[in-house]
Motif scaffolding. Structure first.
Motif, mmCIF file in Angstrom:
data_model
loop_
_atom_site.group_PDB
_atom_site.id
_atom_site.type_symbol
_atom_site.label_atom_id
_atom_site.label_comp_id
_atom_site.label_asym_id
_atom_site.label_seq_id
_atom_site.Cartn_x
_atom_site.Cartn_y
_atom_site.Cartn_z
ATOM 1 N N GLY A 51 -42.491 -50.889 15.316
ATOM 2 C CA GLY A 51 -41.984 -50.689 16.677
ATOM 3 C C GLY A 51 -40.470 -50.738 16.653
ATOM 4 O O GLY A 51 -39.801 -49.783 16.999
ATOM 5 N N PHE A 52 -39.938 -51.837 16.160
ATOM 6 C CA PHE A 52 -38.479 -51.969 16.056
ATOM 7 C C PHE A 52 -37.927 -51.124 14.904
ATOM 8 O O PHE A 52 -36.949 -50.391 15.076
ATOM 9 C CB PHE A 52 -38.091 -53.441 15.837
ATOM 10 N N ALA A 53 -38.528 -51.223 13.721
ATOM 11 C CA ALA A 53 -37.930 -50.619 12.521
ATOM 12 C C ALA A 53 -38.600 -49.316 12.086
ATOM 13 O O ALA A 53 -38.006 -48.530 11.352
ATOM 14 C CB ALA A 53 -37.958 -51.612 11.362
ATOM 15 N N TYR A 54 -39.813 -49.092 12.536
ATOM 16 C CA TYR A 54 -40.525 -47.867 12.147
ATOM 17 C C TYR A 54 -41.748 -47.679 13.034
ATOM 18 O O TYR A 54 -42.217 -48.622 13.687
ATOM 19 C CB TYR A 54 -40.965 -47.934 10.673
ATOM 20 N N SER A 55 -42.243 -46.460 13.030
ATOM 21 C CA SER A 55 -43.537 -46.169 13.636
ATOM 22 C C SER A 55 -44.161 -45.054 12.787
ATOM 23 O O SER A 55 -43.516 -44.544 11.875
ATOM 24 C CB SER A 55 -43.371 -45.691 15.082
ATOM 25 N N GLN A 56 -45.372 -44.711 13.077
ATOM 26 C CA GLN A 56 -46.061 -43.660 12.311
ATOM 27 C C GLN A 56 -45.210 -42.387 12.280
ATOM 28 O O GLN A 56 -45.118 -41.716 11.252
ATOM 29 C CB GLN A 56 -47.434 -43.391 12.984
ATOM 30 N N GLU A 57 -44.563 -42.057 13.393
ATOM 31 C CA GLU A 57 -43.779 -40.819 13.492
ATOM 32 C C GLU A 57 -42.360 -41.013 12.977
ATOM 33 O O GLU A 57 -41.739 -40.087 12.491
ATOM 34 C CB GLU A 57 -43.698 -40.348 14.956
ATOM 35 N N LYS A 58 -41.823 -42.192 13.194
ATOM 36 C CA LYS A 58 -40.421 -42.433 12.852
ATOM 37 C C LYS A 58 -40.304 -43.207 11.548
ATOM 38 O O LYS A 58 -40.172 -44.443 11.536
ATOM 39 C CB LYS A 58 -39.716 -43.169 13.997
ATOM 40 N N ARG A 59 -40.359 -42.464 10.458
ATOM 41 C CA ARG A 59 -40.258 -43.046 9.131
ATOM 42 C C ARG A 59 -39.451 -42.111 8.249
ATOM 43 O O ARG A 59 -39.316 -40.926 8.541
ATOM 44 C CB ARG A 59 -41.653 -43.212 8.510
ATOM 45 N N PHE B 233 -33.736 -45.734 11.887
ATOM 46 C CA PHE B 233 -32.335 -46.074 11.593
ATOM 47 C C PHE B 233 -31.620 -44.938 10.861
ATOM 48 O O PHE B 233 -30.724 -45.169 10.069
ATOM 49 C CB PHE B 233 -32.276 -47.383 10.783
ATOM 50 N N LYS B 234 -32.000 -43.695 11.195
ATOM 51 C CA LYS B 234 -31.435 -42.577 10.424
ATOM 52 C C LYS B 234 -29.949 -42.364 10.673
ATOM 53 O O LYS B 234 -29.288 -41.678 9.905
ATOM 54 C CB LYS B 234 -32.238 -41.297 10.619
ATOM 55 N N ASP B 235 -29.422 -42.972 11.726
ATOM 56 C CA ASP B 235 -27.969 -42.873 11.947
ATOM 57 C C ASP B 235 -27.214 -44.059 11.355
ATOM 58 O O ASP B 235 -26.014 -44.217 11.555
ATOM 59 C CB ASP B 235 -27.679 -42.757 13.448
ATOM 60 N N LYS B 236 -27.923 -44.901 10.646
ATOM 61 C CA LYS B 236 -27.302 -46.070 10.005
ATOM 62 C C LYS B 236 -27.341 -45.917 8.486
ATOM 63 O O LYS B 236 -28.150 -45.175 7.953
ATOM 64 C CB LYS B 236 -28.061 -47.349 10.372
ATOM 65 N N LYS B 237 -26.465 -46.689 7.859
ATOM 66 C CA LYS B 237 -26.454 -46.731 6.399
ATOM 67 C C LYS B 237 -26.878 -48.123 5.927
ATOM 68 O O LYS B 237 -26.695 -49.109 6.651
ATOM 69 C CB LYS B 237 -25.054 -46.420 5.870
ATOM 70 N N ALA B 238 -27.408 -48.185 4.729
ATOM 71 C CA ALA B 238 -27.740 -49.487 4.137
ATOM 72 C C ALA B 238 -27.571 -49.385 2.632
ATOM 73 O O ALA B 238 -27.660 -48.295 2.060
ATOM 74 C CB ALA B 238 -29.170 -49.888 4.481
ATOM 75 N N MET B 239 -27.333 -50.524 2.013
ATOM 76 C CA MET B 239 -27.192 -50.525 0.548
ATOM 77 C C MET B 239 -27.506 -51.891 -0.036
ATOM 78 O O MET B 239 -27.392 -52.921 0.635
ATOM 79 C CB MET B 239 -25.777 -50.119 0.125
ATOM 80 N N LEU B 240 -27.905 -51.873 -1.287
ATOM 81 C CA LEU B 240 -28.096 -53.104 -2.054
ATOM 82 C C LEU B 240 -26.830 -53.382 -2.858
ATOM 83 O O LEU B 240 -26.240 -52.461 -3.430
ATOM 84 C CB LEU B 240 -29.271 -52.940 -3.022
ATOM 85 N N SER B 241 -26.432 -54.634 -2.897
ATOM 86 C CA SER B 241 -25.319 -55.070 -3.750
ATOM 87 C C SER B 241 -25.786 -56.342 -4.434
ATOM 88 O O SER B 241 -26.052 -57.349 -3.770
ATOM 89 C CB SER B 241 -24.073 -55.319 -2.881
ATOM 90 N N PHE B 242 -25.957 -56.283 -5.749
ATOM 91 C CA PHE B 242 -26.603 -57.429 -6.399
ATOM 92 C C PHE B 242 -26.082 -57.697 -7.799
ATOM 93 O O PHE B 242 -25.522 -56.832 -8.456
ATOM 94 C CB PHE B 242 -28.129 -57.248 -6.431
#
Lengths: 270, 270
Positions: free
Chosen positions: B123-131, B137-146
């Motif tokens: 609901g907040f982060a995904y749905s069947q259609e919005k994946r 969050f397709k207008d956002k960026k994310a990355m791993l830094s480790f």
């Protein structure tokens, strides 16, 4: 002598399919004469986070706390917290460990990751010398048994989530095989919540049938430690040479730029 | 308008290299005019485990508690616990999320897996259609830094741990891209604890240089959602056809039995 089985189990509800799979394993394995212990992580309110409280008494360097170093030392000195020590005792006694969980985000739920992070301490579960095929637990078996939310075709090499074998590699190679466990093929319950009650029952029946012969199963194949040099842990040139003419590399992750061996993480003998 | 950055940070010690990487990011990004928020998970004593206490008030089915269904409903009704709601607010506001952590067992530490399991509710982060490419969050960026404990060659296609790209797939495809994030190449600090102080400083300097232009970076490539049919989420026949003559499949996990695209999970444009 009775075989000992530890089931590390993570589901919040005793009515879940995961609980059913765990209960089936307890029942079938006990009927076969195994001694079965269950670590019911939610019920135990198992602490998931790796903190300084995992060490009894003073830590070596409170200023710059390093979990791996501190827990290695605490293990050597018998100063790990009692919940960790108790789980380590269960691991030491077990001939087989079954991890039973619902897949959360292509991996184990956090509470189970916490068990892995906290129980498999350096010294106890591995050392620089005792890893992979020479690992601490090379005389023990371990396996993943999990439910998914998605149907099987979505986790294929032409499905949207990609090949399930890829997603299993870090868990099965990086955790289980890393510690030396002989890794039995995972038991994957595909999307039980989307199935009819009859189909769910049939999935559990298949699991019971498998459980009956589980201890005799051949494990998944991983490359032996001596395939790699002891300095940089790269495939030895003479070993690499042997794979030049072959269709696949020595393992899914150790692929040498070749196609991945089919189903190597879900089926023995591949 | 100022870009907003959320750093989800998991290390126990403010003296650690991970803390240094986090502090560097805060400093450089603030100097560039970004608004930076840090979720310091250990300091917050962030709850890692997914339980019924994450829902305020009555759950729908206490007898057979199902976390995904209950949290989806609770999200719709504004009844998620305040720690989850607060993190979701930070995610909603962020243009970029950086996950800063030491790699534990080929993955994130349990406390960070707990953030993922609990904050990224359906609901907040995904749905069947919005994946995936049509994700929330397709207008956002994310990355791993480790940071890693092992040296880089050990995580290669002929190294003992196998190709790092394989181990990153479930995290970057299965979590970040699944929610729609444009995934920036991971920042990998190879074995800083085995390096000299000078080498460690040089690693942080390189990170600062990268941070300066981070927001303008091209993300990693993943196959668009419309490559897959809407019923079984399999690669559409006409799309699959296009790859027949190509060296690689559409993505690391969606490999079609071909060799894996080189470095597709660590480098943009692959």
């Amino acid at each position: 002598m009775a075989q000992k089985v530890l089931i590390v189990y993570a589901h919040q509800s005793p009515c879940s399919f995961s609980a059913g799979a765990k209960d089936a394993a307890v029942e079938v394995l006990k009927a076969k004469g195994c001694e079965v212990t269950v670590s019911d992580l939610y019920d135990m309110k198992f602490k998931a986070t790796a903190t300084a409280e995992d060490i009894i008494g003073e830590v070596k360097n409170a200023e710059h706390f390093r979990y791996a170093q501190e827990t290695k030392l605490a293990w050597e000195e018998g100063r790990l917290s009692s919940d960790i020590t108790e789980e380590q005792r269960k691991v030491t006694e077990a001939d087989l460990i079954i991890f039973q969980f619902p897949m959360y985000w292509f991996s184990v739920p956090a509470i189970m990751k916490g068990w892995i992070d906290r129980v498999l301490t350096p010294g106890f579960a591995y050392s620089q010398e005792k890893r992979y095929s020479q690992g601490m637990f090379k005389d023990k078996k371990a396996m993943l048994s999990f439910t998914t939310g998605s149907h099987e075709p979505m986790f294929s090499a032409n499905g949207i989530h990609g090949d399930i074998n890829v997603s299993l590699w870090p868990l099965q190679n990086g955790i289980l095989h890393y510690c030396g466990f002989q890794v039995l093929a995972p038991q994957i319950f595909w999307a039980p919540s989307s199935q009819t009650p009859e189909a769910r029952k049939s999935m559990l029946d298949d699991w019971c049938t498998r459980l009956d012969k589980l201890m005799g199963e051949e494990p998944l194949s991983f490359p032996p430690l001596d395939y790699f040099d002891e300095k940089h842990f790269q495939l030895k040139p003479d070993v690499a040479e042997k794979f030049v003419s072959q269709e696949f590399g020595p393992a899914l992750g150790v692929h040498l730029g070749k196609p991945l061996p089919h189903n190597s993480q879900v089926k023995a003998g591949v």
